[in-house]
Motif scaffolding. Structure first.
Motif, PDB file in Angstrom:
ATOM      1  N   LEU A 206       8.794  81.318 -23.279  1.00 53.30           N
ATOM      2  CA  LEU A 206       9.758  81.812 -22.299  1.00 53.30           C
ATOM      3  C   LEU A 206       9.479  83.255 -21.859  1.00 53.30           C
ATOM      4  N   PRO A 207       9.092  84.176 -22.773  1.00 55.07           N
ATOM      5  CA  PRO A 207       8.822  85.552 -22.318  1.00 55.07           C
ATOM      6  C   PRO A 207       7.755  85.632 -21.222  1.00 55.07           C
ATOM      7  N   SER A 208       6.762  84.753 -21.247  1.00 58.12           N
ATOM      8  CA  SER A 208       5.690  84.782 -20.246  1.00 58.12           C
ATOM      9  C   SER A 208       6.158  84.277 -18.886  1.00 58.12           C
ATOM     10  N   SER A 209       7.090  83.331 -18.896  1.00 60.33           N
ATOM     11  CA  SER A 209       7.477  82.640 -17.659  1.00 60.33           C
ATOM     12  C   SER A 209       8.770  83.128 -17.038  1.00 60.33           C
ATOM     13  N   ILE A 210       9.596  83.836 -17.781  1.00 59.25           N
ATOM     14  CA  ILE A 210      10.970  84.064 -17.333  1.00 59.25           C
ATOM     15  C   ILE A 210      11.061  84.818 -16.000  1.00 59.25           C
ATOM     16  N   GLU A 211      10.203  85.811 -15.788  1.00 58.66           N
ATOM     17  CA  GLU A 211      10.273  86.551 -14.528  1.00 58.66           C
ATOM     18  C   GLU A 211       9.842  85.678 -13.348  1.00 58.66           C
ATOM     19  N   HIS A 212       8.878  84.787 -13.567  1.00 63.33           N
ATOM     20  CA  HIS A 212       8.454  83.864 -12.509  1.00 63.33           C
ATOM     21  C   HIS A 212       9.557  82.855 -12.203  1.00 63.33           C
ATOM     22  N   ILE A 213      10.305  82.466 -13.230  1.00 69.33           N
ATOM     23  CA  ILE A 213      11.429  81.555 -13.034  1.00 69.33           C
ATOM     24  C   ILE A 213      12.515  82.240 -12.203  1.00 69.33           C
ATOM     25  N   VAL A 280      17.507  97.222 -32.031  1.00 64.77           N
ATOM     26  CA  VAL A 280      16.533  96.158 -32.295  1.00 64.77           C
ATOM     27  C   VAL A 280      17.011  94.849 -31.677  1.00 64.77           C
ATOM     28  N   LYS A 281      18.287  94.546 -31.864  1.00 65.38           N
ATOM     29  CA  LYS A 281      18.839  93.307 -31.314  1.00 65.38           C
ATOM     30  C   LYS A 281      18.681  93.244 -29.802  1.00 65.38           C
ATOM     31  N   GLN A 282      18.910  94.378 -29.132  1.00 66.44           N
ATOM     32  CA  GLN A 282      18.794  94.404 -27.673  1.00 66.44           C
ATOM     33  C   GLN A 282      17.344  94.209 -27.227  1.00 66.44           C
ATOM     34  N   LYS A 283      16.423  94.889 -27.910  1.00 67.67           N
ATOM     35  CA  LYS A 283      14.999  94.751 -27.554  1.00 67.67           C
ATOM     36  C   LYS A 283      14.512  93.328 -27.778  1.00 67.67           C
ATOM     37  N   LEU A 284      14.945  92.716 -28.864  1.00 68.46           N
ATOM     38  CA  LEU A 284      14.545  91.340 -29.137  1.00 68.46           C
ATOM     39  C   LEU A 284      15.165  90.377 -28.129  1.00 68.46           C
ATOM     40  N   ALA A 285      16.416  90.639 -27.756  1.00 68.75           N
ATOM     41  CA  ALA A 285      17.070  89.803 -26.741  1.00 68.75           C
ATOM     42  C   ALA A 285      16.343  89.913 -25.406  1.00 68.75           C
ATOM     43  N   ASP A 286      15.912  91.117 -25.070  1.00 66.83           N
ATOM     44  CA  ASP A 286      15.150  91.316 -23.830  1.00 66.83           C
ATOM     45  C   ASP A 286      13.851  90.519 -23.849  1.00 66.83           C
ATOM     46  N   ALA A 287      13.299  90.330 -25.047  1.00 72.04           N
ATOM     47  CA  ALA A 287      12.065  89.542 -25.212  1.00 72.04           C
ATOM     48  C   ALA A 287      12.361  88.056 -25.396  1.00 72.04           C
ATOM     49  N   THR A 288      13.615  87.661 -25.186  1.00 79.93           N
ATOM     50  CA  THR A 288      14.130  86.287 -25.313  1.00 79.93           C
ATOM     51  C   THR A 288      14.058  85.752 -26.744  1.00 79.93           C
ATOM     52  N   ALA A 289      13.942  86.639 -27.721  1.00 75.80           N
ATOM     53  CA  ALA A 289      13.900  86.216 -29.121  1.00 75.80           C
ATOM     54  C   ALA A 289      15.313  86.007 -29.659  1.00 75.80           C
ATOM     55  N   VAL A 290      15.475  84.971 -30.462  1.00 72.80           N
ATOM     56  CA  VAL A 290      16.758  84.656 -31.088  1.00 72.80           C
ATOM     57  C   VAL A 290      16.689  85.069 -32.553  1.00 72.80           C
ATOM     58  N   VAL A 291      17.564  85.982 -32.953  1.00 71.77           N
ATOM     59  CA  VAL A 291      17.548  86.522 -34.312  1.00 71.77           C
ATOM     60  C   VAL A 291      18.024  85.478 -35.325  1.00 71.77           C
ATOM     61  N   VAL A 292      17.307  85.393 -36.472  1.00 74.14           N
ATOM     62  CA  VAL A 292      17.693  84.473 -37.550  1.00 74.14           C
ATOM     63  C   VAL A 292      18.000  85.273 -38.819  1.00 74.14           C
TER      64      VAL A 292
END
Length: 322
Positions: A206-213, A280-292
């Motif tokens: 998703l991080p690679s494609s999201i801006e194109h989407i 950290v949570k915001q930066k990871l969210a910006d990268a579409t990462a879901v924290v576990v």
């Protein structure tokens, strides 16, 4: 009397030294975090975000070292053979722990026996996209179109045996469709051809494609996680159409086998605390990462389940790397 007191003091100091192993003072020097992929990708980005905060928490630098090659196997092999003292740890992915052992004829490590689980850190969603001119506007429409003309349509991925290739293979299996896989050397070249209409369908991070989407250059049909993701709330999960479909690129921390529990606990606590930091949570969210932020025991169980899930899919796909 003085000699007796001195002897007693020395004995107490010696006993304390035995009772307080070196791991109690861990870490006393920088920790090397092996990222088994090249710099710049989503795995490397998330690793650096987390490592920076862990450095603050541990009071020692957590230094990211990129050791790419063989789909992550080279870097994972380095950690498998490292001294289990907590100073060389692995930022692992689904590829290194669950896919590569089935993909590669020869591999230098056992994903279970050679590592000590620390924590499942984040999940990175993948996404199924099509060129905007492709007629399918939903997962079900894609399935219907593919079933009418078996073998007519192709999908792109970042490479043979990659998590994205196997996301496509799992889709084919559950949907009962015949799509032709077109492997590329990375997501970038695949994106170029899908946007240009050379290949109609793609599975991508998703991080690679999201801006194109968002720009309308790609149409997202579904995300590969079990539920929708906050970054694209209007895009359904493939699981809403194909029950049981779930894939993602997960990132986790492992040490070499035999890493002392005290060190594992220290690294686990630092990793989980880092994930709770608002920045950290915001930066990871910006990268579409879901924290576990799992426990070591949960990661151990998760690793076994991922191996059991992906090994038959790899074999059925016929993908193999020398």
């Amino acid at each position: 009397m003085l000699k007796k007191l001195l002897r007693a003091g020395f004995a107490a100091l010696a006993l304390a030294a035995v009772a307080s192993p070196a791991s109690a003072a861990y870490p006393e020097r920088p920790v090397t975090l092996i990222v088994p992929f090249a710099p710049g990708g989503s795995t490397d980005l998330c690793a650096r975000i987390i490592a920076q905060k862990m450095s603050d928490i541990l009071g020692q630098q957590v230094v990211v070292e990129n050791r790419g090659g063989a789909g992550g196997s080279l870097g994972a092999g380095v950690v498998a053979k490292a001294t289990p003292d907590g100073y060389t740890i692995l930022y692992a992915t689904v590829a290194t722990q669950a896919l590569n052992p089935a993909l590669y004829k020869k591999i230098s490590y056992d994903p279970i026996k050679d590592f000590t689980p620390i924590s499942l850190l984040v999940n990175l969603p993948n996404v199924l996209t099509v060129n905007p001119n492709f007629p399918a506007k939903s997962v079900q429409e894609l399935i219907d179109i593919a079933k009418k003309d078996p073998g007519k349509y192709s999908y792109a991925s970042s490479g043979n045996g990659s998590p994205l290739h196997l996301s496509g293979e799992l889709f084919k299996k559950l949907a009962g469709v015949d799509l032709v896989h077109i492997p590329y050397k990375g997501s970038g070249p695949a994106l170029v051809d899908v946007i240009a209409g050379q290949v109609p369908i793609q599975f991508d991070n998703l991080p690679s494609s999201i801006e194109h989407i968002k720009a309308g250059r790609l149409r997202a049909l579904g995300v590969t996680t079990a539920e929708r993701v906050p970054n694209l709330p209007d895009v359904p999960a493939i699981n809403e159409t194909l029950k049981g479909y779930e894939t993602y690129s997960w990132n986790a921390l492992y040490g070499p086998a035999g890493t002392p529990k005290e060190i594992v606990d220290r690294l686990h606590a630092a990793g989980v605390e880092a994930l709770k930091d608002p920045g950290v949570k915001q930066k990871l969210a910006d990268a579409t990462a879901v924290v576990v932020g799992s426990s070591p025991e949960e990661l151990a169980d998760f690793t076994k389940k991922e191996i059991d899930k992906w090994t038959p899919i790899v074999k059925e796909s016929g993908a193999q790397v020398d």
